[in-house]
Scaffold this motif. Structure first.
Motif, PDB file in Angstrom:
ATOM      1  N   GLY A 303     -24.205  27.174 -31.366  1.00  0.00           N
ATOM      2  CA  GLY A 303     -24.446  26.998 -29.937  1.00  0.00           C
ATOM      3  C   GLY A 303     -23.899  25.680 -29.415  1.00  0.00           C
ATOM      4  N   GLU A 304     -24.091  24.610 -30.191  1.00  0.00           N
ATOM      5  CA  GLU A 304     -23.565  23.304 -29.790  1.00  0.00           C
ATOM      6  C   GLU A 304     -22.041  23.340 -29.665  1.00  0.00           C
ATOM      7  OE1 GLU A 304     -25.582  19.717 -29.702  1.00  0.00           O
ATOM      8  OE2 GLU A 304     -26.110  21.480 -28.515  1.00  0.00           O
ATOM      9  N   LEU A 305     -21.407  24.036 -30.589  1.00  0.00           N
ATOM     10  CA  LEU A 305     -19.940  24.133 -30.533  1.00  0.00           C
ATOM     11  C   LEU A 305     -19.495  24.923 -29.308  1.00  0.00           C
ATOM     12  CD1 LEU A 305     -17.229  23.539 -31.840  1.00  0.00           C
ATOM     13  CD2 LEU A 305     -17.500  25.614 -33.211  1.00  0.00           C
ATOM     14  N   TYR A 306     -20.146  26.052 -29.047  1.00  0.00           N
ATOM     15  CA  TYR A 306     -19.808  26.840 -27.864  1.00  0.00           C
ATOM     16  C   TYR A 306     -20.019  26.014 -26.594  1.00  0.00           C
ATOM     17  CZ  TYR A 306     -19.445  31.260 -30.462  1.00  0.00           C
ATOM     18  OH  TYR A 306     -19.056  32.265 -31.304  1.00  0.00           O
ATOM     19  N   LEU A 307     -21.089  25.249 -26.578  1.00  0.00           N
ATOM     20  CA  LEU A 307     -21.385  24.439 -25.389  1.00  0.00           C
ATOM     21  C   LEU A 307     -20.299  23.394 -25.167  1.00  0.00           C
ATOM     22  CD1 LEU A 307     -23.675  24.316 -23.281  1.00  0.00           C
ATOM     23  CD2 LEU A 307     -24.709  22.502 -24.655  1.00  0.00           C
ATOM     24  N   SER A 308     -19.822  22.791 -26.248  1.00  0.00           N
ATOM     25  CA  SER A 308     -18.775  21.773 -26.119  1.00  0.00           C
ATOM     26  C   SER A 308     -17.453  22.379 -25.670  1.00  0.00           C
ATOM     27  CB  SER A 308     -18.584  21.049 -27.460  1.00  0.00           C
ATOM     28  OG  SER A 308     -17.986  21.901 -28.420  1.00  0.00           O
ATOM     29  N   ARG A 309     -17.325  23.696 -25.819  1.00  0.00           N
ATOM     30  CA  ARG A 309     -16.098  24.382 -25.422  1.00  0.00           C
ATOM     31  C   ARG A 309     -16.275  25.150 -24.115  1.00  0.00           C
ATOM     32  NH1 ARG A 309     -11.703  22.461 -28.256  1.00  0.00           N
ATOM     33  NH2 ARG A 309     -12.716  21.322 -29.949  1.00  0.00           N
ATOM     34  N   GLN A 310     -17.289  24.768 -23.342  1.00  0.00           N
ATOM     35  CA  GLN A 310     -17.545  25.373 -22.026  1.00  0.00           C
ATOM     36  C   GLN A 310     -17.703  26.897 -22.105  1.00  0.00           C
ATOM     37  OE1 GLN A 310     -14.846  22.817 -22.109  1.00  0.00           O
ATOM     38  NE2 GLN A 310     -16.681  21.541 -21.839  1.00  0.00           N
ATOM     39  N   ARG A 311     -18.481  27.326 -23.085  1.00  0.00           N
ATOM     40  CA  ARG A 311     -18.803  28.747 -23.201  1.00  0.00           C
ATOM     41  C   ARG A 311     -20.328  28.898 -23.108  1.00  0.00           C
ATOM     42  NH1 ARG A 311     -15.910  31.419 -28.254  1.00  0.00           N
ATOM     43  NH2 ARG A 311     -16.960  33.214 -27.310  1.00  0.00           N
ATOM     44  N   PRO A 312     -20.890  28.715 -21.911  1.00  0.00           N
ATOM     45  CA  PRO A 312     -22.349  28.657 -21.772  1.00  0.00           C
ATOM     46  C   PRO A 312     -23.071  29.950 -22.155  1.00  0.00           C
ATOM     47  CG  PRO A 312     -21.277  28.729 -19.619  1.00  0.00           C
ATOM     48  CD  PRO A 312     -20.209  28.500 -20.624  1.00  0.00           C
ATOM     49  N   ASP A 313     -22.457  31.095 -21.858  1.00  0.00           N
ATOM     50  CA  ASP A 313     -23.138  32.354 -22.186  1.00  0.00           C
ATOM     51  C   ASP A 313     -23.266  32.523 -23.699  1.00  0.00           C
ATOM     52  OD1 ASP A 313     -23.391  32.940 -19.522  1.00  0.00           O
ATOM     53  OD2 ASP A 313     -21.583  34.201 -19.442  1.00  0.00           O
ATOM     54  N   ALA A 314     -22.187  32.239 -24.430  1.00  0.00           N
ATOM     55  CA  ALA A 314     -22.239  32.339 -25.888  1.00  0.00           C
ATOM     56  C   ALA A 314     -23.199  31.296 -26.466  1.00  0.00           C
ATOM     57  CB  ALA A 314     -20.841  32.158 -26.473  1.00  0.00           C
ATOM     58  N   ALA A 315     -23.180  30.101 -25.860  1.00  0.00           N
ATOM     59  CA  ALA A 315     -24.086  29.042 -26.329  1.00  0.00           C
ATOM     60  C   ALA A 315     -25.537  29.447 -26.125  1.00  0.00           C
ATOM     61  CB  ALA A 315     -23.792  27.744 -25.586  1.00  0.00           C
ATOM     62  N   ARG A 316     -25.836  29.989 -24.950  1.00  0.00           N
ATOM     63  CA  ARG A 316     -27.220  30.387 -24.668  1.00  0.00           C
ATOM     64  C   ARG A 316     -27.698  31.449 -25.654  1.00  0.00           C
ATOM     65  NH1 ARG A 316     -26.508  31.396 -19.890  1.00  0.00           N
ATOM     66  NH2 ARG A 316     -26.130  33.627 -20.028  1.00  0.00           N
ATOM     67  N   ALA A 317     -26.848  32.411 -25.953  1.00  0.00           N
ATOM     68  CA  ALA A 317     -27.225  33.457 -26.907  1.00  0.00           C
ATOM     69  C   ALA A 317     -27.521  32.856 -28.282  1.00  0.00           C
ATOM     70  CB  ALA A 317     -26.114  34.503 -27.009  1.00  0.00           C
ATOM     71  N   ALA A 318     -26.716  31.885 -28.699  1.00  0.00           N
ATOM     72  CA  ALA A 318     -26.937  31.251 -30.002  1.00  0.00           C
ATOM     73  C   ALA A 318     -28.231  30.436 -30.000  1.00  0.00           C
ATOM     74  CB  ALA A 318     -25.752  30.354 -30.350  1.00  0.00           C
ATOM     75  N   PHE A 319     -28.486  29.699 -28.915  1.00  0.00           N
ATOM     76  CA  PHE A 319     -29.709  28.901 -28.850  1.00  0.00           C
ATOM     77  C   PHE A 319     -30.954  29.792 -28.819  1.00  0.00           C
ATOM     78  CE2 PHE A 319     -26.928  25.604 -26.600  1.00  0.00           C
ATOM     79  CZ  PHE A 319     -26.712  24.903 -27.772  1.00  0.00           C
ATOM     80  N   GLU A 320     -30.862  30.912 -28.127  1.00  0.00           N
ATOM     81  CA  GLU A 320     -31.998  31.838 -28.089  1.00  0.00           C
ATOM     82  C   GLU A 320     -32.305  32.377 -29.481  1.00  0.00           C
ATOM     83  OE1 GLU A 320     -30.695  34.601 -25.166  1.00  0.00           O
ATOM     84  OE2 GLU A 320     -31.571  33.480 -23.486  1.00  0.00           O
ATOM     85  N   LYS A 321     -31.253  32.689 -30.249  1.00  0.00           N
ATOM     86  CA  LYS A 321     -31.473  33.134 -31.630  1.00  0.00           C
ATOM     87  C   LYS A 321     -32.041  31.993 -32.467  1.00  0.00           C
ATOM     88  CE  LYS A 321     -27.718  36.549 -31.557  1.00  0.00           C
ATOM     89  NZ  LYS A 321     -26.342  36.852 -32.047  1.00  0.00           N
ATOM     90  N   ALA A 322     -31.570  30.776 -32.199  1.00  0.00           N
ATOM     91  CA  ALA A 322     -32.024  29.628 -32.987  1.00  0.00           C
ATOM     92  C   ALA A 322     -33.529  29.427 -32.868  1.00  0.00           C
ATOM     93  CB  ALA A 322     -31.287  28.366 -32.539  1.00  0.00           C
ATOM     94  N   VAL A 323     -34.085  29.490 -31.646  1.00  0.00           N
ATOM     95  CA  VAL A 323     -35.515  29.216 -31.488  1.00  0.00           C
ATOM     96  C   VAL A 323     -36.381  30.381 -31.956  1.00  0.00           C
ATOM     97  CG1 VAL A 323     -35.136  27.567 -29.613  1.00  0.00           C
ATOM     98  CG2 VAL A 323     -35.548  29.978 -29.058  1.00  0.00           C
ATOM     99  N   VAL A 324     -35.812  31.579 -31.990  1.00  0.00           N
ATOM    100  CA  VAL A 324     -36.551  32.703 -32.581  1.00  0.00           C
ATOM    101  C   VAL A 324     -36.664  32.503 -34.090  1.00  0.00           C
ATOM    102  CG1 VAL A 324     -36.463  35.174 -33.104  1.00  0.00           C
ATOM    103  CG2 VAL A 324     -36.009  34.365 -30.784  1.00  0.00           C
ATOM    104  N   LEU A 325     -35.584  32.064 -34.708  1.00  0.00           N
ATOM    105  CA  LEU A 325     -35.561  31.877 -36.155  1.00  0.00           C
ATOM    106  C   LEU A 325     -36.244  30.595 -36.594  1.00  0.00           C
ATOM    107  CD1 LEU A 325     -31.860  32.949 -36.759  1.00  0.00           C
ATOM    108  CD2 LEU A 325     -33.892  34.240 -37.429  1.00  0.00           C
TER     109      LEU A 325
END
Length: 455
Positions: A303-325
């Motif tokens: 998610g951090e990598l996606y965020l640094s590459r201006q891909r907010p939708d992909a980043a959000r999906a990764a962060f949502e999975k992160a807090v579930v796990l």
């Protein structure tokens, strides 16, 4: 790598106190007199149990079915060194007229003594449940007693029943999470921890939850000893010497012999990211996720990598999975709050920032963003509370002092009564004055003060 083992000790089981009575500590001269409950709690907190015992005896006589009073009375008796005498008194009362509360207090007393902390304690709590099967506290204490005796499977039933009877007691899910983890249900344990962190846990509960989560999601568990020296070398290059190219070599050497080590793929991804090779970093993070799909940190890295590459939708999906796990990842919660704030989803942003602040109370960015959400919602008292937390702990933080001054200025202009306006103006002048003490040329603070004077 070693982790702290969370335990529900005898003190925790006894520990008691008048949790549901809202008691405070001692009052200063001239303030309102303490209630008997509050006075007893103050004596216990001041390690004067002998003074608490008569107060609690009287309270217990008046309210014999009050679980919190009964627990506090037992705490006082044990702390005063009366455990043996108190246990005998309870046994005599049970022999005359068995009551669930007496069995409960006997169980607490027995648990305070190592020799009786096993079956005698369990038997007393089981009898209390038989006499009062819908009292959640009795089930909870039985579950914790079994848990501390390492009877993990046997602890599950009473702990599940306790949270079913008292769903508002989110902290009770901590021992349930431990029992679930010890019986192999890691997904259930993580879900329970997620409930805890969303329910405004105490700092102690956060510490316990974090220690348990670290055990569940230890990325180095089972790491081959033969590769430990090379791993330390690579991490030293990556984190201490800022030499990601050398770190790459070390991590790739490990993967040559152990290609399925998820944590090394994640570290390799971080090294590639440091070298601004986003494509290879993504590949390595995905490799880590494939090999350890239960590790939320790998989703956080992605998610951090996606965020640094201006891909907010992909980043959000990764962060949502992160807090579930892994619901203890405060950075993932903070990023989710930021992304939701950008979407103007205030409710979701507030929830995420609240968890981030709960997990890391001294986080200035999280407090600041939570205050902003409150301000945008028009909840000035809540916004002021968050800003004051930082400003008062860190008087040199002029940014937060300025925000407080501007917030109170805004409140002053919108005040409906002269009294409210006067109070807000005084607060605004106080915080704006602090800014100008250190930054005399601060134009924003100066204009706000002029605005207040012109009202």
């Amino acid at each position: 790598m070693p982790t702290n083992r969370p335990r529900w000790t005898r003190a925790a089981l006894l520990g008691l106190g008048l949790l549901a009575t809202g008691c405070g500590h001692g009052k200063t001269a001239g303030s309102a007199a303490l209630t008997p409950q509050a006075q007893a709690r103050a004596y216990l907190d001041e390690n004067q149990p002998e003074k608490a015992v008569p107060l609690l005896r009287e309270l217990h006589a008046r309210t014999p079915d009050d679980v919190d009073v009964a627990r506090a009375l037992t705490e006082a008796q044990v702390k005063a060194g009366h455990a043996d005498a108190w246990a005998e008194e309870l046994r005599q009362a049970i022999a005359r007229n068995e009551r669930a509360m007496d069995q409960y207090m006997l169980g607490l007393t027995l648990f305070s003594r190592a020799k009786d902390a096993g079956q005698p304690t369990v038997a007393a709590f089981e009898r209390a449940i038989a006499l009062s099967p819908t009292t959640a506290e009795f089930h909870y204490r039985l579950g914790v007693a079994r848990l501390e005796s390492e009877q993990y499977a046997a602890a599950l039933g009473p702990l599940r029943r306790a949270v079913e009877l008292a769903p508002e007691r989110a902290g009770w899910k901590l021992p349930l999470a431990k029992a679930l983890a010890r019986t192999g249900n890691t997904a259930g344990a993580v879900e329970a921890l997620g409930t805890v962190v969303r329910a405004r846990p105490t700092p102690g509960e956060v510490t316990t939850a974090r220690a348990l989560m670290n055990q569940i999601a230890d990325p180095f568990q089972g790491f081959p000893k033969a590769a430990e020296a090379k791993l330390e070398e690579g991490m030293r290059f990556l984190h201490e010497q800022d030499a990601p190219q050398h770190a790459l070599i070390a991590f790739e050497e490990i993967l040559h012999d152990y290609p399925d080590l998820a944590v090394v793929h994640a570290l390799l991804g971080l090294a590639y990211q440091r070298l601004d090779d986003a494509g290879r970093a993504v590949d390595e993070f995905k490799q880590a996720i494939e090999r350890a799909p239960q590790d939320g940190k790998n989703q956080l890295y992605l998610g951090e990598l996606y965020l640094s590459r201006q891909r907010p939708d992909a980043a959000r999906a990764a962060f949502e999975k992160a807090v579930v796990l892994n619901p203890l990842l405060e950075l993932a919660w903070f990023r989710l709050g930021d992304l939701r704030l950008e979407q103007r989803d205030m409710a979701a942003a507030k929830d995420a920032f609240q968890v981030a602040v709960t997990l890391q109370p001294d986080s200035v960015p999280a407090r600041g963003k939570l205050a902003l959400v409150y301000q945008l919602e028009g909840d000035y008292p809540a916004a002021q509370r968050e800003l004051k937390y930082v400003a008062e702990k860190n008087p040199e933080n002029t940014e937060f002092a300025l925000r407080l001054g501007l917030l109170y200025t805004d409140e002053s202009q919108k005040a409906r009564t002269p009294q409210d306006r006067q109070k807000a103006t005084a607060e605004a002048e106080h915080w704006l004055g602090k800014v100008l003490e250190t930054q005399p040329d601060n134009a924003v603070a100066s204009r706000a003060l002029q605005l207040l004077k012109g009202q």
